[in-house]
Design a protein around this motif. Structure first.
Motif, mmCIF file in Angstrom:
data_model
loop_
_atom_site.group_PDB
_atom_site.id
_atom_site.type_symbol
_atom_site.label_atom_id
_atom_site.label_comp_id
_atom_site.label_asym_id
_atom_site.label_seq_id
_atom_site.Cartn_x
_atom_site.Cartn_y
_atom_site.Cartn_z
ATOM 1 N N GLN A 246 40.899 22.550 37.170
ATOM 2 C CA GLN A 246 39.713 22.728 37.201
ATOM 3 C C GLN A 246 39.003 23.760 37.335
ATOM 4 O O GLN A 246 38.245 24.739 36.119
ATOM 5 N N TYR A 247 39.657 24.550 39.023
ATOM 6 C CA TYR A 247 38.858 25.726 39.186
ATOM 7 C C TYR A 247 39.906 26.590 38.353
ATOM 8 O O TYR A 247 38.901 28.212 37.049
ATOM 9 N N LEU A 248 41.136 26.891 37.654
ATOM 10 C CA LEU A 248 41.670 27.662 37.001
ATOM 11 C C LEU A 248 41.704 27.782 35.371
ATOM 12 O O LEU A 248 41.596 28.058 34.377
ATOM 13 N N GLY A 249 40.077 26.122 34.841
ATOM 14 C CA GLY A 249 39.744 26.759 33.083
ATOM 15 C C GLY A 249 40.449 25.590 32.988
ATOM 16 O O GLY A 249 40.393 25.354 31.360
ATOM 17 N N ALA B 196 31.551 26.472 47.407
ATOM 18 C CA ALA B 196 31.466 27.274 48.196
ATOM 19 C C ALA B 196 33.681 27.104 48.005
ATOM 20 O O ALA B 196 34.121 28.362 48.282
ATOM 21 N N LEU B 197 34.028 26.514 46.852
ATOM 22 C CA LEU B 197 35.112 27.541 46.461
ATOM 23 C C LEU B 197 34.726 28.836 45.526
ATOM 24 O O LEU B 197 35.493 28.830 45.773
ATOM 25 N N GLU B 198 34.366 28.539 44.821
ATOM 26 C CA GLU B 198 33.801 29.942 44.189
ATOM 27 C C GLU B 198 33.496 31.209 45.151
ATOM 28 O O GLU B 198 33.530 31.901 45.020
ATOM 29 N N GLU B 199 32.841 30.340 46.722
ATOM 30 C CA GLU B 199 32.681 31.845 46.882
ATOM 31 C C GLU B 199 33.780 32.144 48.119
ATOM 32 O O GLU B 199 33.581 33.495 49.042
ATOM 33 N N LEU B 200 35.006 31.641 48.335
ATOM 34 C CA LEU B 200 35.459 31.776 48.964
ATOM 35 C C LEU B 200 36.814 32.559 47.866
ATOM 36 O O LEU B 200 37.119 33.481 48.345
ATOM 37 N N LEU B 201 37.081 31.966 46.530
ATOM 38 C CA LEU B 201 37.549 32.994 45.733
ATOM 39 C C LEU B 201 36.832 33.884 44.472
ATOM 40 O O LEU B 201 38.350 34.437 43.762
ATOM 41 N N GLY B 202 36.208 33.284 44.133
ATOM 42 C CA GLY B 202 35.320 34.236 43.145
ATOM 43 C C GLY B 202 35.000 33.367 42.036
ATOM 44 O O GLY B 202 35.782 31.861 42.304
ATOM 45 N N LYS B 203 34.013 33.353 41.029
ATOM 46 C CA LYS B 203 33.922 32.710 40.222
ATOM 47 C C LYS B 203 35.014 32.278 39.416
ATOM 48 O O LYS B 203 35.917 32.244 38.905
ATOM 49 N N ALA B 204 35.295 30.354 38.865
ATOM 50 C CA ALA B 204 35.948 29.788 38.397
ATOM 51 C C ALA B 204 36.273 30.430 36.811
ATOM 52 O O ALA B 204 34.769 30.846 36.389
ATOM 53 N N ARG B 205 37.442 30.262 36.234
ATOM 54 C CA ARG B 205 37.314 30.460 34.887
ATOM 55 C C ARG B 205 36.808 29.449 33.791
ATOM 56 O O ARG B 205 36.760 28.137 34.359
ATOM 57 N N GLN B 206 35.679 29.945 33.128
ATOM 58 C CA GLN B 206 36.147 28.765 31.734
ATOM 59 C C GLN B 206 37.078 28.846 31.067
ATOM 60 O O GLN B 206 38.079 29.807 31.254
ATOM 61 N N SER B 207 37.289 27.763 30.161
ATOM 62 C CA SER B 207 38.621 27.285 29.102
ATOM 63 C C SER B 207 38.547 28.504 28.228
ATOM 64 O O SER B 207 39.726 29.057 27.896
ATOM 65 N N SER B 208 37.575 29.341 27.513
ATOM 66 C CA SER B 208 37.268 30.382 27.030
ATOM 67 C C SER B 208 37.639 31.282 27.737
ATOM 68 O O SER B 208 37.971 32.330 26.440
ATOM 69 N N PRO C 276 40.082 34.566 29.371
ATOM 70 C CA PRO C 276 41.556 34.718 28.706
ATOM 71 C C PRO C 276 41.766 34.900 30.431
ATOM 72 O O PRO C 276 41.224 34.862 30.981
ATOM 73 N N LEU C 277 43.018 34.602 30.500
ATOM 74 C CA LEU C 277 44.186 34.606 31.430
ATOM 75 C C LEU C 277 44.455 35.946 32.326
ATOM 76 O O LEU C 277 44.753 36.694 31.589
ATOM 77 N N SER C 278 43.656 35.971 33.543
ATOM 78 C CA SER C 278 43.865 36.984 34.262
ATOM 79 C C SER C 278 44.837 37.043 35.465
ATOM 80 O O SER C 278 45.706 35.672 35.570
ATOM 81 N N GLN C 279 45.639 38.523 35.506
ATOM 82 C CA GLN C 279 46.363 38.156 36.740
ATOM 83 C C GLN C 279 46.287 37.556 37.957
ATOM 84 O O GLN C 279 47.027 36.551 38.542
ATOM 85 N N GLN C 280 44.971 37.721 38.432
ATOM 86 C CA GLN C 280 44.127 36.777 39.181
ATOM 87 C C GLN C 280 44.793 35.884 39.467
ATOM 88 O O GLN C 280 45.129 35.064 39.701
ATOM 89 N N HIS C 281 44.010 34.592 38.163
ATOM 90 C CA HIS C 281 44.378 33.083 38.009
ATOM 91 C C HIS C 281 45.769 32.513 37.577
ATOM 92 O O HIS C 281 46.686 32.084 38.108
ATOM 93 N N LYS C 282 47.005 34.260 37.562
ATOM 94 C CA LYS C 282 48.465 33.746 37.556
ATOM 95 C C LYS C 282 48.711 33.812 39.184
ATOM 96 O O LYS C 282 49.502 32.578 39.723
ATOM 97 N N ASP C 283 48.111 34.586 39.439
ATOM 98 C CA ASP C 283 48.527 34.446 41.253
ATOM 99 C C ASP C 283 48.170 33.280 41.348
ATOM 100 O O ASP C 283 49.083 32.447 42.923
ATOM 101 N N LEU C 284 46.921 33.107 41.363
ATOM 102 C CA LEU C 284 46.076 31.637 41.734
ATOM 103 C C LEU C 284 47.037 30.183 41.744
ATOM 104 O O LEU C 284 47.244 29.204 41.872
ATOM 105 N N ALA C 285 47.650 30.454 40.193
ATOM 106 C CA ALA C 285 48.557 29.406 40.335
ATOM 107 C C ALA C 285 49.023 28.707 40.981
ATOM 108 O O ALA C 285 50.123 28.193 41.187
ATOM 109 N N ARG C 286 50.378 30.550 40.700
ATOM 110 C CA ARG C 286 51.518 30.093 42.095
ATOM 111 C C ARG C 286 50.860 30.052 43.828
ATOM 112 O O ARG C 286 52.028 29.522 43.825
ATOM 113 N N SER C 287 50.038 30.264 44.063
ATOM 114 C CA SER C 287 49.487 30.505 44.853
ATOM 115 C C SER C 287 49.016 28.545 44.866
ATOM 116 O O SER C 287 49.311 27.515 46.658
#
Length: 346
Positions: free
Chosen positions: A187-190, A259-271, A273-284
Protein backbone atom coordinates in the motif's frame (compact mmCIF):
# COMPACT_ATOMS: atom_id res chain seq x y z
CA UNK A 1 -18.37 -40.42 0.42
CA UNK A 2 -18.66 -36.91 -1.03
CA UNK A 3 -16.97 -34.00 0.77
CA UNK A 4 -17.53 -30.38 -0.23
CA UNK A 5 -14.87 -27.83 0.73
CA UNK A 6 -15.78 -24.14 0.88
CA UNK A 7 -13.71 -20.95 1.13
CA UNK A 8 -16.24 -18.14 1.70
CA UNK A 9 -16.45 -14.48 2.79
CA UNK A 10 -12.82 -13.88 1.91
CA UNK A 11 -10.78 -13.07 -1.15
CA UNK A 12 -10.68 -15.80 -3.82
CA UNK A 13 -13.94 -17.44 -2.66
CA UNK A 14 -13.95 -21.01 -3.97
CA UNK A 15 -15.18 -24.58 -3.63
CA UNK A 16 -13.91 -28.09 -4.24
CA UNK A 17 -15.50 -31.54 -4.23
CA UNK A 18 -13.91 -34.85 -3.29
CA UNK A 19 -15.16 -38.41 -3.53
CA UNK A 20 -13.49 -41.01 -1.31
CA UNK A 21 -10.44 -38.77 -1.00
CA UNK A 22 -10.08 -38.06 -4.72
CA UNK A 23 -10.44 -34.51 -6.01
CA UNK A 24 -13.23 -34.32 -8.60
CA UNK A 25 -13.57 -30.58 -9.17
CA UNK A 26 -12.39 -27.21 -7.85
CA UNK A 27 -13.16 -23.66 -8.93
CA UNK A 28 -12.89 -20.04 -7.81
CA UNK A 29 -15.93 -17.78 -7.96
CA UNK A 30 -14.06 -15.13 -9.95
CA UNK A 31 -14.06 -17.49 -12.95
CA UNK A 32 -17.85 -17.27 -13.15
CA UNK A 33 -18.45 -13.67 -12.05
CA UNK A 34 -15.38 -12.21 -13.82
CA UNK A 35 -14.52 -10.12 -10.74
CA UNK A 36 -10.90 -10.52 -9.65
CA UNK A 37 -10.41 -12.06 -6.19
CA UNK A 38 -14.20 -12.03 -5.64
CA UNK A 39 -15.18 -12.36 -1.97
CA UNK A 40 -18.49 -13.69 -0.70
CA UNK A 41 -20.32 -17.01 -0.81
CA UNK A 42 -19.17 -19.18 -3.77
CA UNK A 43 -22.60 -20.13 -5.16
CA UNK A 44 -21.48 -20.74 -8.73
CA UNK A 45 -18.34 -22.62 -7.72
CA UNK A 46 -20.42 -25.03 -5.66
CA UNK A 47 -22.89 -25.51 -8.52
CA UNK A 48 -20.02 -26.20 -10.90
CA UNK A 49 -18.43 -28.82 -8.63
CA UNK A 50 -21.72 -30.64 -8.16
CA UNK A 51 -22.41 -30.53 -11.90
CA UNK A 52 -18.99 -32.01 -12.75
CA UNK A 53 -19.65 -34.89 -10.34
CA UNK A 54 -23.24 -35.32 -11.55
CA UNK A 55 -24.68 -35.16 -8.04
CA UNK A 56 -26.90 -32.88 -5.96
CA UNK A 57 -26.11 -31.19 -2.67
CA UNK A 58 -28.34 -33.73 -0.95
CA UNK A 59 -25.76 -36.43 -1.77
CA UNK A 60 -22.92 -34.59 -0.03
CA UNK A 61 -22.18 -36.15 3.36
CA UNK A 62 -19.68 -33.67 4.76
CA UNK A 63 -18.99 -29.96 4.24
CA UNK A 64 -15.65 -28.49 5.37
CA UNK A 65 -15.33 -24.75 5.99
CA UNK A 66 -11.82 -23.27 6.19
CA UNK A 67 -12.54 -21.18 9.27
CA UNK A 68 -13.43 -21.98 12.86
CA UNK A 69 -14.90 -19.00 14.77
CA UNK A 70 -14.20 -20.83 18.04
CA UNK A 71 -10.48 -21.27 17.37
CA UNK A 72 -8.13 -19.43 19.74
CA UNK A 73 -11.23 -18.09 21.53
CA UNK A 74 -9.58 -17.34 24.88
CA UNK A 75 -6.67 -15.60 23.19
CA UNK A 76 -9.19 -13.32 21.50
CA UNK A 77 -10.88 -12.59 24.82
CA UNK A 78 -7.58 -11.93 26.60
CA UNK A 79 -6.35 -9.63 23.83
CA UNK A 80 -9.59 -7.63 23.91
CA UNK A 81 -9.45 -7.21 27.69
CA UNK A 82 -5.75 -6.34 27.71
CA UNK A 83 -5.44 -4.08 24.66
CA UNK A 84 -8.89 -2.46 24.66
CA UNK A 85 -9.18 -2.11 20.86
CA UNK A 86 -11.74 0.21 19.27
CA UNK A 87 -15.33 -0.95 19.84
CA UNK A 88 -15.87 -0.86 16.06
CA UNK A 89 -13.09 -3.44 15.65
CA UNK A 90 -14.68 -5.78 18.18
CA UNK A 91 -18.15 -5.42 16.61
CA UNK A 92 -16.70 -6.07 13.16
CA UNK A 93 -15.05 -9.31 14.35
CA UNK A 94 -18.29 -10.49 15.95
CA UNK A 95 -20.21 -9.84 12.74
CA UNK A 96 -17.61 -11.76 10.79
CA UNK A 97 -17.89 -14.77 13.10
CA UNK A 98 -21.69 -14.72 12.83
CA UNK A 99 -21.41 -14.70 9.04
CA UNK A 100 -19.29 -17.84 9.06
CA UNK A 101 -21.73 -19.60 11.36
CA UNK A 102 -24.49 -18.89 8.82
CA UNK A 103 -23.02 -21.15 6.11
CA UNK A 104 -25.94 -23.59 6.27
CA UNK A 105 -28.42 -20.75 5.74
CA UNK A 106 -26.42 -19.54 2.72
CA UNK A 107 -26.48 -23.06 1.26
CA UNK A 108 -30.24 -23.34 1.78
CA UNK A 109 -30.77 -20.01 0.02
CA UNK A 110 -28.60 -21.16 -2.90
CA UNK A 111 -30.29 -24.56 -3.19
CA UNK A 112 -33.83 -23.94 -1.84
CA UNK A 113 -35.25 -27.05 -3.52
CA UNK A 114 -32.81 -29.41 -1.77
CA UNK A 115 -32.48 -30.72 1.76
CA UNK A 116 -29.02 -30.51 3.31
CA UNK A 117 -28.00 -33.74 5.02
CA UNK A 118 -24.28 -33.05 5.27
CA UNK A 119 -22.48 -32.56 8.55
CA UNK A 120 -20.73 -29.18 8.57
CA UNK A 121 -17.16 -29.03 9.91
CA UNK A 122 -15.48 -25.74 10.81
CA UNK A 123 -11.75 -26.30 10.32
CA UNK A 124 -9.19 -23.89 11.79
CA UNK A 125 -7.80 -21.60 9.08
CA UNK A 126 -4.14 -22.60 9.16
CA UNK A 127 -4.93 -26.28 9.54
CA UNK A 128 -6.86 -25.94 6.28
CA UNK A 129 -3.86 -24.28 4.64
CA UNK A 130 -1.49 -26.98 5.84
CA UNK A 131 -3.82 -29.73 4.64
CA UNK A 132 -4.09 -28.09 1.22
CA UNK A 133 -0.32 -28.44 0.78
CA UNK A 134 0.47 -31.72 2.58
CA UNK A 135 -2.33 -33.99 1.40
CA UNK A 136 -1.60 -33.34 -2.27
CA UNK A 137 2.20 -33.39 -1.91
CA UNK A 138 2.70 -37.15 -2.14
CA UNK A 139 4.94 -37.02 0.94
CA UNK A 140 4.51 -39.46 3.82
CA UNK A 141 6.03 -36.95 6.19
CA UNK A 142 7.06 -33.29 5.99
CA UNK A 143 7.52 -30.08 7.92
CA UNK A 144 4.39 -27.99 7.37
CA UNK A 145 4.34 -24.18 7.41
CA UNK A 146 1.46 -21.76 6.79
CA UNK A 147 2.10 -18.01 6.64
CA UNK A 148 -0.41 -15.34 5.59
CA UNK A 149 -2.16 -12.18 6.75
CA UNK A 150 -4.53 -13.50 9.39
CA UNK A 151 -7.00 -16.30 9.88
CA UNK A 152 -8.70 -17.36 13.11
CA UNK A 153 -6.52 -14.93 15.10
CA UNK A 154 -3.22 -16.34 13.86
CA UNK A 155 -0.91 -15.33 11.02
CA UNK A 156 1.32 -18.40 10.89
CA UNK A 157 1.35 -22.03 12.02
CA UNK A 158 3.75 -24.93 11.70
CA UNK A 159 4.18 -28.54 12.66
CA UNK A 160 4.58 -32.03 11.21
CA UNK A 161 2.54 -34.00 8.74
CA UNK A 162 2.79 -37.78 9.00
CA UNK A 163 0.54 -40.10 7.00
CA UNK A 164 -2.97 -38.73 7.34
CA UNK A 165 -2.21 -36.74 10.49
CA UNK A 166 -1.22 -33.11 10.97
CA UNK A 167 0.16 -31.93 14.31
CA UNK A 168 0.44 -28.16 14.78
CA UNK A 169 2.84 -27.21 17.56
CA UNK A 170 3.57 -23.54 16.94
CA UNK A 171 1.82 -20.34 15.85
CA UNK A 172 2.26 -16.60 15.52
CA UNK A 173 -0.84 -14.86 16.83
CA UNK A 174 -2.59 -11.56 16.09
CA UNK A 175 -1.48 -8.79 15.78
CA UNK A 176 1.93 -9.96 14.46
CA UNK A 177 1.95 -10.91 10.79
CA UNK A 178 4.50 -11.19 8.00
CA UNK A 179 1.70 -10.95 5.47
CA UNK A 180 0.51 -7.72 7.08
CA UNK A 181 4.02 -6.28 6.83
CA UNK A 182 4.17 -7.01 3.10
CA UNK A 183 0.64 -5.76 2.42
CA UNK A 184 1.25 -2.52 4.33
CA UNK A 185 4.42 -1.87 2.32
CA UNK A 186 2.53 -2.70 -0.88
CA UNK A 187 0.00 0.00 0.00
CA UNK A 188 2.76 2.45 0.94
CA UNK A 189 4.34 1.96 -2.49
CA UNK A 190 1.09 3.01 -4.17
CA UNK A 191 -0.45 -0.38 -5.00
CA UNK A 192 -3.78 -0.29 -3.11
CA UNK A 193 -5.67 -3.25 -4.57
CA UNK A 194 -6.13 -6.61 -2.89
CA UNK A 195 -3.53 -8.97 -4.34
CA UNK A 196 -1.15 -6.24 -5.55
CA UNK A 197 1.81 -7.76 -3.71
CA UNK A 198 3.02 -9.36 -6.95
CA UNK A 199 3.75 -5.84 -8.23
CA UNK A 200 6.21 -5.30 -5.39
CA UNK A 201 7.88 -8.62 -6.22
CA UNK A 202 8.11 -7.53 -9.86
CA UNK A 203 9.48 -4.09 -8.97
CA UNK A 204 12.09 -5.37 -6.51
CA UNK A 205 14.76 -6.49 -9.07
CA UNK A 206 15.00 -2.91 -10.34
CA UNK A 207 16.11 -1.61 -6.95
CA UNK A 208 18.81 -2.02 -4.35
CA UNK A 209 18.25 -3.06 -0.69
CA UNK A 210 19.06 0.38 0.70
CA UNK A 211 16.34 0.42 3.39
CA UNK A 212 17.04 -2.76 5.33
CA UNK A 213 17.89 -0.90 8.53
CA UNK A 214 14.63 1.07 8.42
CA UNK A 215 12.41 -1.90 7.56
CA UNK A 216 13.93 -4.06 10.27
CA UNK A 217 12.24 -1.65 12.64
CA UNK A 218 8.87 -2.83 11.30
CA UNK A 219 9.39 -6.59 11.74
CA UNK A 220 11.95 -8.39 13.87
CA UNK A 221 13.06 -12.02 13.99
CA UNK A 222 12.77 -13.75 17.34
CA UNK A 223 15.20 -16.34 18.74
CA UNK A 224 12.71 -19.20 18.44
CA UNK A 225 12.02 -18.54 14.75
CA UNK A 226 8.93 -16.43 15.27
CA UNK A 227 8.60 -12.80 14.17
CA UNK A 228 7.15 -9.69 15.74
CA UNK A 229 5.84 -6.40 14.37
CA UNK A 230 6.55 -2.99 15.86
CA UNK A 231 2.91 -1.96 16.14
CA UNK A 232 3.85 1.71 16.09
CA UNK A 233 3.72 1.41 12.30
CA UNK A 234 0.46 -0.57 11.95
CA UNK A 235 -3.21 0.29 12.52
CA UNK A 236 -4.82 -3.15 12.68
CA UNK A 237 -3.87 -4.01 16.26
CA UNK A 238 -6.21 -1.51 17.92
CA UNK A 239 -8.08 0.35 15.14
CA UNK A 240 -10.80 -0.83 12.82
CA UNK A 241 -9.30 -1.03 9.34
CA UNK A 242 -12.01 -0.82 6.71
CA UNK A 243 -12.53 -4.14 4.93
CA UNK A 244 -15.08 -5.15 2.29
CA UNK A 245 -15.43 -8.90 1.91
CA UNK A 246 -19.04 -9.38 0.81
CA UNK A 247 -20.05 -9.80 -2.85
CA UNK A 248 -17.24 -7.72 -4.28
CA UNK A 249 -13.58 -7.57 -5.14
CA UNK A 250 -11.97 -7.24 -1.67
CA UNK A 251 -11.06 -3.79 -0.48
CA UNK A 252 -8.68 -3.12 2.40
CA UNK A 253 -8.24 0.22 4.16
CA UNK A 254 -4.86 1.75 4.94
CA UNK A 255 -2.89 -0.58 7.18
CA UNK A 256 0.01 1.66 8.15
CA UNK A 257 0.15 4.60 10.55
CA UNK A 258 1.68 8.07 9.94
CA UNK A 259 4.80 6.75 11.70
CA UNK A 260 5.72 4.83 8.55
CA UNK A 261 5.81 8.04 6.52
CA UNK A 262 7.89 9.66 9.26
CA UNK A 263 10.36 6.79 8.88
CA UNK A 264 10.44 6.46 5.08
CA UNK A 265 8.99 9.68 3.69
CA UNK A 266 5.68 10.41 2.00
CA UNK A 267 3.82 7.39 0.63
CA UNK A 268 3.52 7.08 -3.13
CA UNK A 269 0.12 7.75 -4.70
CA UNK A 270 -0.97 5.26 -7.35
CA UNK A 271 -0.94 7.98 -10.03
CA UNK A 272 2.65 9.04 -9.31
CA UNK A 273 5.58 7.75 -11.39
CA UNK A 274 7.86 5.16 -9.84
CA UNK A 275 11.16 6.62 -8.65
CA UNK A 276 14.40 4.82 -7.84
CA UNK A 277 13.53 5.23 -4.16
CA UNK A 278 10.32 3.24 -4.70
CA UNK A 279 12.26 0.51 -6.48
CA UNK A 280 14.80 0.41 -3.64
CA UNK A 281 11.99 0.16 -1.09
CA UNK A 282 10.42 -2.71 -3.05
CA UNK A 283 13.76 -4.55 -3.09
CA UNK A 284 14.21 -3.91 0.62
CA UNK A 285 10.68 -5.12 1.39
CA UNK A 286 11.28 -8.36 -0.48
CA UNK A 287 14.67 -8.80 1.20
CA UNK A 288 13.22 -8.35 4.70
CA UNK A 289 10.36 -10.73 3.91
CA UNK A 290 12.88 -13.37 2.81
CA UNK A 291 15.08 -12.72 5.85
CA UNK A 292 12.18 -13.38 8.23
CA UNK A 293 10.80 -16.36 6.29
CA UNK A 294 14.17 -18.11 5.99
CA UNK A 295 14.86 -17.46 9.68
CA UNK A 296 11.65 -19.34 10.50
CA UNK A 297 12.33 -22.17 8.04
CA UNK A 298 15.90 -22.71 9.19
CA UNK A 299 14.75 -22.79 12.81
CA UNK A 300 12.12 -25.41 11.96
CA UNK A 301 14.58 -27.59 10.03
CA UNK A 302 16.90 -27.56 13.04
CA UNK A 303 13.99 -28.46 15.31
CA UNK A 304 12.41 -31.26 13.25
CA UNK A 305 15.38 -32.62 11.26
CA UNK A 306 13.18 -33.37 8.24
CA UNK A 307 14.15 -32.54 4.66
CA UNK A 308 10.70 -32.18 3.11
CA UNK A 309 8.74 -28.93 3.38
CA UNK A 310 5.12 -28.08 2.55
CA UNK A 311 4.47 -24.35 2.41
CA UNK A 312 0.97 -22.82 2.37
CA UNK A 313 -0.98 -19.63 3.03
CA UNK A 314 -1.09 -16.36 1.13
CA UNK A 315 2.63 -15.72 1.68
CA UNK A 316 3.40 -19.00 -0.10
CA UNK A 317 2.41 -17.13 -3.26
CA UNK A 318 5.70 -15.23 -3.02
CA UNK A 319 7.38 -17.21 -5.77
CA UNK A 320 10.56 -15.10 -5.61
CA UNK A 321 11.20 -16.24 -2.03
CA UNK A 322 10.07 -19.81 -2.77
CA UNK A 323 12.68 -20.04 -5.51
CA UNK A 324 15.45 -19.38 -2.98
CA UNK A 325 14.41 -21.91 -0.31
CA UNK A 326 16.81 -24.61 -1.52
CA UNK A 327 19.71 -22.13 -1.46
CA UNK A 328 18.84 -20.45 1.85
CA UNK A 329 17.65 -23.44 3.92
CA UNK A 330 18.64 -27.13 4.24
CA UNK A 331 15.29 -28.41 2.91
CA UNK A 332 15.72 -30.80 -0.04
CA UNK A 333 12.12 -31.18 -1.29
CA UNK A 334 9.22 -28.77 -1.23
CA UNK A 335 5.53 -28.58 -2.13
CA UNK A 336 3.24 -25.57 -1.81
CA UNK A 337 -0.44 -24.64 -2.11
CA UNK A 338 -2.75 -21.75 -1.25
CA UNK A 339 -6.27 -23.08 -0.69
CA UNK A 340 -6.69 -25.97 -3.14
CA UNK A 341 -8.13 -28.74 -0.97
CA UNK A 342 -9.73 -28.14 2.42
CA UNK A 343 -9.14 -30.80 5.05
CA UNK A 344 -11.01 -33.66 3.41
CA UNK A 345 -9.60 -36.07 6.00
CA UNK A 346 -11.94 -34.47 8.56
Amino acid sequence: MYVLGINAYHGDASACLLHDGQLLAAAEEERFLRIKHWAGFPNESIRYCLQVAGITLEQVEHIAINRDPKANFWRKVLYTLKKRPELRLVVDRLKNAKQWQGIETALQQTFPEQNIHAKIHYIEHHLSHLASAFFVSGYNDAVLVSVDGFGDFASAAWGLGEGTNIAIDGKVYFPHSLGMFYQAMTQYLGFPNYGDEYKVMGLAPYGEPRYLKELRQLVQCQADGRFKLDLTYFRHATEKVEYEWLNCSPKVGTLYTPALEELLGKARQSSEPLSQQHKDLARSTQAIYEEVLFHLLNNLHTRYQRDKLCLAGGCAMNSVANGKIYQQTPFKKMGSAKEAVICYNH
